[in-house]
Design a protein around this motif. Structure first.
Motif, PDB file in Angstrom:
ATOM      1  N   ARG A 159       1.551  -2.319   6.143  1.00 46.04           N
ATOM      2  CA  ARG A 159       1.985  -1.141   6.890  1.00 46.04           C
ATOM      3  C   ARG A 159       3.356  -0.618   6.439  1.00 46.04           C
ATOM      4  O   ARG A 159       3.816   0.414   6.934  1.00 46.04           O
ATOM      5  CB  ARG A 159       2.042  -1.457   8.391  1.00 46.04           C
ATOM      6  N   LEU A 160       4.020  -1.316   5.524  1.00 48.65           N
ATOM      7  CA  LEU A 160       5.311  -0.847   5.016  1.00 48.65           C
ATOM      8  C   LEU A 160       5.101   0.332   4.069  1.00 48.65           C
ATOM      9  O   LEU A 160       4.050   0.436   3.422  1.00 48.65           O
ATOM     10  CB  LEU A 160       6.029  -1.965   4.261  1.00 48.65           C
ATOM     11  N   PRO A 161       6.081   1.250   3.951  1.00 45.02           N
ATOM     12  CA  PRO A 161       5.991   2.295   2.915  1.00 45.02           C
ATOM     13  C   PRO A 161       5.894   1.632   1.536  1.00 45.02           C
ATOM     14  O   PRO A 161       6.750   0.858   1.138  1.00 45.02           O
ATOM     15  CB  PRO A 161       7.311   3.062   3.070  1.00 45.02           C
ATOM     16  N   GLY A 162       4.846   1.946   0.819  1.00 45.27           N
ATOM     17  CA  GLY A 162       4.584   1.257  -0.444  1.00 45.27           C
ATOM     18  C   GLY A 162       3.480   0.236  -0.326  1.00 45.27           C
ATOM     19  O   GLY A 162       2.932  -0.218  -1.331  1.00 45.27           O
ATOM     20  N   HIS A 202       4.514  -4.395  -2.165  1.00 45.68           N
ATOM     21  CA  HIS A 202       5.588  -5.320  -1.772  1.00 45.68           C
ATOM     22  C   HIS A 202       5.166  -6.773  -1.938  1.00 45.68           C
ATOM     23  O   HIS A 202       6.030  -7.656  -2.018  1.00 45.68           O
ATOM     24  CB  HIS A 202       5.999  -5.059  -0.323  1.00 45.68           C
ATOM     25  N   TYR A 253      -3.752   1.534  -6.027  1.00 42.88           N
ATOM     26  CA  TYR A 253      -2.309   1.687  -6.228  1.00 42.88           C
ATOM     27  C   TYR A 253      -2.028   2.147  -7.654  1.00 42.88           C
ATOM     28  O   TYR A 253      -2.775   1.826  -8.587  1.00 42.88           O
ATOM     29  CB  TYR A 253      -1.585   0.367  -5.945  1.00 42.88           C
ATOM     30  N   ALA A 272       7.698   5.536  -2.605  1.00 41.97           N
ATOM     31  CA  ALA A 272       6.397   5.747  -1.971  1.00 41.97           C
ATOM     32  C   ALA A 272       6.458   6.831  -0.903  1.00 41.97           C
ATOM     33  O   ALA A 272       5.478   7.539  -0.662  1.00 41.97           O
ATOM     34  CB  ALA A 272       5.897   4.434  -1.362  1.00 41.97           C
ATOM     35  N   THR A 273       7.628   6.971  -0.271  1.00 37.66           N
ATOM     36  CA  THR A 273       7.787   7.994   0.768  1.00 37.66           C
ATOM     37  C   THR A 273       7.759   9.398   0.168  1.00 37.66           C
ATOM     38  O   THR A 273       7.159  10.321   0.728  1.00 37.66           O
ATOM     39  CB  THR A 273       9.098   7.774   1.541  1.00 37.66           C
ATOM     40  N   GLN A 325       3.702  10.160  -2.334  1.00 42.93           N
ATOM     41  CA  GLN A 325       2.663   9.461  -1.594  1.00 42.93           C
ATOM     42  C   GLN A 325       1.380   9.278  -2.395  1.00 42.93           C
ATOM     43  O   GLN A 325       0.502   8.513  -1.994  1.00 42.93           O
ATOM     44  CB  GLN A 325       2.374  10.206  -0.291  1.00 42.93           C
ATOM     45  N   PRO A 345      -2.437   4.134   4.311  1.00 46.73           N
ATOM     46  CA  PRO A 345      -2.163   2.841   4.957  1.00 46.73           C
ATOM     47  C   PRO A 345      -3.438   2.207   5.511  1.00 46.73           C
ATOM     48  O   PRO A 345      -4.294   2.890   6.069  1.00 46.73           O
ATOM     49  CB  PRO A 345      -1.192   3.204   6.084  1.00 46.73           C
ATOM     50  N   MET A 390      10.023   1.588  -1.236  1.00 44.86           N
ATOM     51  CA  MET A 390       9.849   2.348   0.006  1.00 44.86           C
ATOM     52  C   MET A 390      10.235   3.812  -0.188  1.00 44.86           C
ATOM     53  O   MET A 390       9.522   4.727   0.235  1.00 44.86           O
ATOM     54  CB  MET A 390      10.688   1.729   1.128  1.00 44.86           C
TER      55      MET A 390
END
Length: 433
Positions: free
Chosen positions: A92-95, A99, A135, A197-198, A201, A207, A194
């Motif tokens: 759920r993290l940006p990216g 990670h 990805y 990726a923000t 997108q 997500p 992060m």
């Protein structure tokens, strides 16, 4: 005369390396040439005494043990355990799951000590899985190549052992000193992912659905073998219960248990891991002995002292000296591997570093962070070759993907210079001054 000696020595070394000669043999040849041309010291006697004194070191016995531990774990399903245990917390993290590359490399670095082993082990599981989920390849390659360099810094680091022996510094203190800078690099890498990726997108898929907390905990049980290894190896050093050599022996025992319980232990994996460790340790040992012979030869010639005196006459302050050395190490990283750089330069550079008032403990961490860049800089970037071998991708494409992480390491060096306590605070707090 000193200038002629320096030019002949450096020219011979660069020429031999450019011809593709092994680093150890190039060092031996240059040392023999220097002793023969510029001193009256018996070459055979100097070679024997320098080689023996450099390799007959008890702290150095931790080196083959940690290498063997990494070889054992590389042949296990530890990478699958890492991915399964970390993925629920990262999705759920940006990216998203990219990670996992960063955290996975940081965790595996804490049990392997090798950058190439970290890259190969984590990448073997994460690259195909992240590609399957959609990805961006450049993000996958960049995070893996950059984060795998943490294997050089986060203890138990093979290269910190080499530096500690070469610079006569406590390996336990160096291990502890590498923790905070290692965590800082992980934070920089994750922050970059992060942000990227923000704003882009299209690099990551949508997500994935959230997982209940209880299910996350269940999946995290796959991390128990990794945690057991970290606590057994690194925890015993930090708690003062074991020396690095003792902890390495404990690590081998725990690694065999983990691999055995996972069903990956067989005579073939045991034999191949042992052979791999012997080959790697022989390569490093020969470089150590050859570099010690060259260092002794340079000492008889007087080159290190004269070089330190010359640098001192230039009036460079500590930041200016570090800036100049950073450029030198980046250049060396393009043609040499990290271990060779540390062994080759430590004895020559350390006197001038200490003369400038720089803490050798801090300098060791700075040197390793700088040498980390050599793992992702062509033409001799081992992590780039590892990823190319796994994926078949173009080496220059992988290097471009890793370039942002090269810049982030420069940021880390700047932060270490501005805030030296990042490297020196924790050893002082845990072990005293």
């Amino acid at each position: 005369m000193d200038a002629i000696v320096a030019i002949v020595t450096l020219g011979a070394l660069v020429g031999l390396l450019a011809m593709g000669l092994w680093v150890s043999l190039a060092l031996l040849a240059v040392a023999a040439l220097s002793v023969t041309l510029f001193t009256h010291v018996p070459m055979g006697q100097l070679m024997a005494s320098a080689g023996w004194s450099s390799t007959a070191s008890y702290p150095l016995t931790a080196l083959p043990l940690f290498i063997w531990m990494g070889e054992i774990l590389t042949r296990s399903r530890l990478s699958a355990y890492l991915f399964d245990g970390l993925a629920p917390w990262m999705r759920r993290l940006p990216g998203g799951l990219v990670h996992v590359n960063i955290i996975g490399c940081g965790v595996f670095a804490a049990v392997s000590g090798s950058s190439a082993a970290t890259c190969a082990t984590v990448g073997r599981m994460s690259v195909p899985e992240l590609k399957r989920r959609g990805y961006d390849e450049s993000l996958i390659f960049g995070t893996l190549a950059g984060s795998a360099t943490l294997g050089l810094l986060i203890p138990p680091s093979i290269i910190l052992i080499v530096y500690g022996v070469s610079a006569e510094q406590s390996i336990a203190r160096l291990f502890i000193a590498g923790v905070v800078p290692g965590l800082m690099l992980i934070a920089l890498f994750m922050g970059y992912v992060m942000i990227r990726a923000t704003f882009s997108q299209n690099l990551v898929p949508a997500p994935e659905p959230a997982i209940p907390f209880a299910q996350k905990l269940v999946l995290s049980r796959r991390l128990i073998p990794v945690v057991m290894l970290i606590v057994g190896v690194i925890g015993s050093i930090y708690a003062g219960l074991a020396s690095p050599t003792d902890a390495a022996a404990v690590g081998i025992l725990l690694s065999l248990i983990v691999v055995g319980l996972s069903g990956d232990l067989s005579w073939a994996t045991f034999r191949d891991g042992l052979y791999g460790a012997v080959r790697t340790n022989c390569m490093i040992g020969l470089i150590v002995a050859a570099a010690s012979f060259l260092t002794a030869a340079m000492g008889f010639i007087g080159l290190p002292a004269n070089l330190a005196s010359w640098i001192g006459q230039m009036g460079l302050n500590a930041p200016a000296l570090i800036a100049a050395l950073t450029l030198v190490f980046i250049f060396l990283g393009c043609i040499l591997d990290g271990v060779s750089i540390v062994i080759l330069t430590t004895a020559i550079i350390l006197p001038m570093v200490q003369a400038a008032g720089i803490d050798p403990l801090w300098f060791g961490i700075y040197l390793v962070v700088t040498v980390e860049m050599s793992q992702i800089t062509p033409p001799v970037g081992f992590n780039l070759f590892v990823i190319q071998g796994m994926t078949g991708a173009n080496i220059l494409r992988i290097a471009r993907a890793a370039f942002p992480f090269f810049l982030l390491m420069l940021v880390a060096i700047f932060l270490l210079v501005v805030f030296p306590g990042l490297a020196t605070w924790l050893p002082g707090a845990m072990l005293g001054s």
